[in-house]
Design a protein around this motif. Sequence first.
Motif, PDB file in Angstrom:
ATOM      1  N   GLY A  62       0.813  -1.209   0.000  1.00 13.64           N
ATOM      2  CA  GLY A  62       0.000   0.000   0.000  1.00 13.64           C
ATOM      3  C   GLY A  62       0.846   1.258   0.000  1.00 13.64           C
ATOM      4  O   GLY A  62       0.519   2.241  -0.680  1.00 13.64           O
ATOM      5  N   GLN A  63       1.946   1.248   0.749  1.00 10.33           N
ATOM      6  CA  GLN A  63       2.855   2.391   0.747  1.00 10.33           C
ATOM      7  C   GLN A  63       3.384   2.677  -0.653  1.00 10.33           C
ATOM      8  O   GLN A  63       3.366   3.818  -1.120  1.00 10.33           O
ATOM      9  CB  GLN A  63       4.032   2.131   1.687  1.00 10.33           C
ATOM     10  CG  GLN A  63       3.739   2.309   3.163  1.00 10.33           C
ATOM     11  CD  GLN A  63       5.007   2.164   3.992  1.00 10.33           C
ATOM     12  OE1 GLN A  63       5.818   1.259   3.776  1.00 10.33           O
ATOM     13  NE2 GLN A  63       5.194   3.057   4.943  1.00 10.33           N
ATOM     14  N   GLY A  64       3.874   1.644  -1.303  1.00 10.19           N
ATOM     15  CA  GLY A  64       4.452   1.833  -2.627  1.00 10.19           C
ATOM     16  C   GLY A  64       3.412   2.210  -3.671  1.00 10.19           C
ATOM     17  O   GLY A  64       3.660   3.080  -4.524  1.00 10.19           O
ATOM     18  N   PHE A  65       2.248   1.571  -3.613  1.00  9.72           N
ATOM     19  CA  PHE A  65       1.183   1.894  -4.552  1.00  9.72           C
ATOM     20  C   PHE A  65       0.778   3.355  -4.420  1.00  9.72           C
ATOM     21  O   PHE A  65       0.593   4.068  -5.417  1.00  9.72           O
ATOM     22  CB  PHE A  65      -0.019   0.982  -4.286  1.00  9.72           C
ATOM     23  CG  PHE A  65      -1.100   1.054  -5.326  1.00  9.72           C
ATOM     24  CD1 PHE A  65      -1.011   0.308  -6.488  1.00  9.72           C
ATOM     25  CD2 PHE A  65      -2.206   1.868  -5.138  1.00  9.72           C
ATOM     26  CE1 PHE A  65      -2.004   0.379  -7.453  1.00  9.72           C
ATOM     27  CE2 PHE A  65      -3.200   1.943  -6.094  1.00  9.72           C
ATOM     28  CZ  PHE A  65      -3.107   1.191  -7.258  1.00  9.72           C
ATOM     29  N   ALA A  66       0.677   3.822  -3.185  1.00 15.83           N
ATOM     30  CA  ALA A  66       0.312   5.221  -2.940  1.00 15.83           C
ATOM     31  C   ALA A  66       1.398   6.169  -3.403  1.00 15.83           C
ATOM     32  O   ALA A  66       1.106   7.243  -3.953  1.00 15.83           O
ATOM     33  CB  ALA A  66       0.030   5.423  -1.454  1.00 15.83           C
ATOM     34  N   LEU A  67       2.649   5.779  -3.205  1.00 14.60           N
ATOM     35  CA  LEU A  67       3.742   6.659  -3.621  1.00 14.60           C
ATOM     36  C   LEU A  67       3.729   6.858  -5.132  1.00 14.60           C
ATOM     37  O   LEU A  67       4.100   7.929  -5.630  1.00 14.60           O
ATOM     38  CB  LEU A  67       5.088   6.085  -3.172  1.00 14.60           C
ATOM     39  CG  LEU A  67       6.279   7.051  -3.264  1.00 14.60           C
ATOM     40  CD1 LEU A  67       6.052   8.266  -2.382  1.00 14.60           C
ATOM     41  CD2 LEU A  67       7.570   6.344  -2.873  1.00 14.60           C
ATOM     42  N   GLY A  68       3.283   5.845  -5.875  1.00 14.21           N
ATOM     43  CA  GLY A  68       3.149   6.000  -7.314  1.00 14.21           C
ATOM     44  C   GLY A  68       2.143   7.070  -7.695  1.00 14.21           C
ATOM     45  O   GLY A  68       2.228   7.662  -8.772  1.00 14.21           O
ATOM     46  N   GLY A  69       1.191   7.340  -6.810  1.00 12.83           N
ATOM     47  CA  GLY A  69       0.195   8.368  -7.078  1.00 12.83           C
ATOM     48  C   GLY A  69       0.526   9.717  -6.497  1.00 12.83           C
ATOM     49  O   GLY A  69      -0.197  10.697  -6.720  1.00 12.83           O
ATOM     50  N   SER A  70       1.603   9.816  -5.735  1.00 11.72           N
ATOM     51  CA  SER A  70       1.930  11.078  -5.080  1.00 11.72           C
ATOM     52  C   SER A  70       2.702  12.027  -5.987  1.00 11.72           C
ATOM     53  O   SER A  70       3.038  13.138  -5.579  1.00 11.72           O
ATOM     54  CB  SER A  70       2.744  10.808  -3.802  1.00 11.72           C
ATOM     55  OG  SER A  70       4.019  10.279  -4.124  1.00 11.72           O
TER      56      SER A  70
END
Length: 448
Positions: free
Chosen positions: A139-147
């Motif tokens: 979830g951390q990495g997936f979210a970072l892709g959207g940041s």
Amino acid sequence: MTTNHNVVASGTVNGQAGHAAPVSPGEIAIGVIIGRTSEFFDFFVYAIASVLVFPSFFFPFVDRYTGTLLSFALFPLAFMARPAGTFVFMTIDRLYGRSAKLAVALFLLGGSTAAIAFLPGYGQMGMGAVALLALFRIGQGFALGGSWDGLASLLALNAPRERRGWYAMVPQLGAPLGLIVASSMFAFFVSALPSEDFLSWGWRFPFFVAFAINVVALFARLRLVESPEFVRLFESRDLQPEPAMVTIREEWRTILIGAMAPLASFALFHMVTVFPLSYVMLNTPERPASFLIIETGAAMIGVLAIILSGYLADRFGRRWVLGASAAGIAAFSGFAPQMLGMGTGGEVAFMTIGFAILGISFGQSSGAVASSFSSQHRYTGSALTSDIAWLVGAAFAPLIALRLATEFGLIASGAYLLSGSVATLVALWLNRELAGNRNNAMSTMSMA
């Protein structure tokens, strides 16, 4: 007609004059630093806990070394999920706008980080606890892709031509600043609490703080990207999302070269932040708080080195800085790792020299070939390039370096650094955009 390069006036959008208030690079820089610091704080909180907490909390059924390797095996999951996040969130960006994308991504990033703080250990939930840790790491990495908000590209495009290197280093300041806050916080808790209390509940507080910092960063960034002047500026600079597959199909060569260019600094990044903490904790009598203090001091040197990289890039050219620092990292890989086995003095020397070289290299690694993208691909292409570079250059560094150092000696861990240096030098040779002086290297940006 002259233009004041220190202030970006309202541009034209689709041929029509805009009426936005002037936007200075300084305003963009503030938003970039706030965003990057919050993101790196989340990741460093997880990284430090991967060494100090997770081996015994989630993997008590194996020895400490094996537990650390298992912990590091989960570490790359975020980097592997990041490109998928970019694919999904670029769609959200196109359909609902940059603000909606940022809000969802940063709440997911903060929520995933905070959720780790509530996890039970292996003793309470068995492998289910490990599965949840892996899920939240993804979830951390997936979210970072959207940041990705495009502010870093906007800063590079609107910086004065003669100060391109200076403004290129600004986004990179978030990494050492995030590490300083995370290391200091863990150093406080690990020294102030008995070991049992720290492993039971003390380690959870930095994860709560990460969520709070993300909320603050979200509102700071939304205030910028939602303002009419920034919306017009994004549009006038063609910083608009497009389907990721279109960008990959049209710009795959640029993405590949762009991902290779910073590999030396990205490989060194985790070699001086995560790996040394694990090696010292496993192989020396050094107390965690003491080494975290060393790490905090070295990160401060890293901040100064990043700032210096901006001056050097404007004086000698970004290509020269990247090439010289890659050569420096190659030399560092040949002698420095052994310092970790020479006591406190050696640890200080390793961290100090490592962060000094890292700062100069990392300071100019952001978007090293962004100007090579055609304007319609620049926004999505820059995000994908960063995703791939972190995945290849940094994701597996702690695991590989610790395994090599344990099985074959500290000198063997330098092989990973050396491979990154070679990749960077090859990318610089391939990339025609960086082959000239700094003005030629950025000319297409100024014409965008």
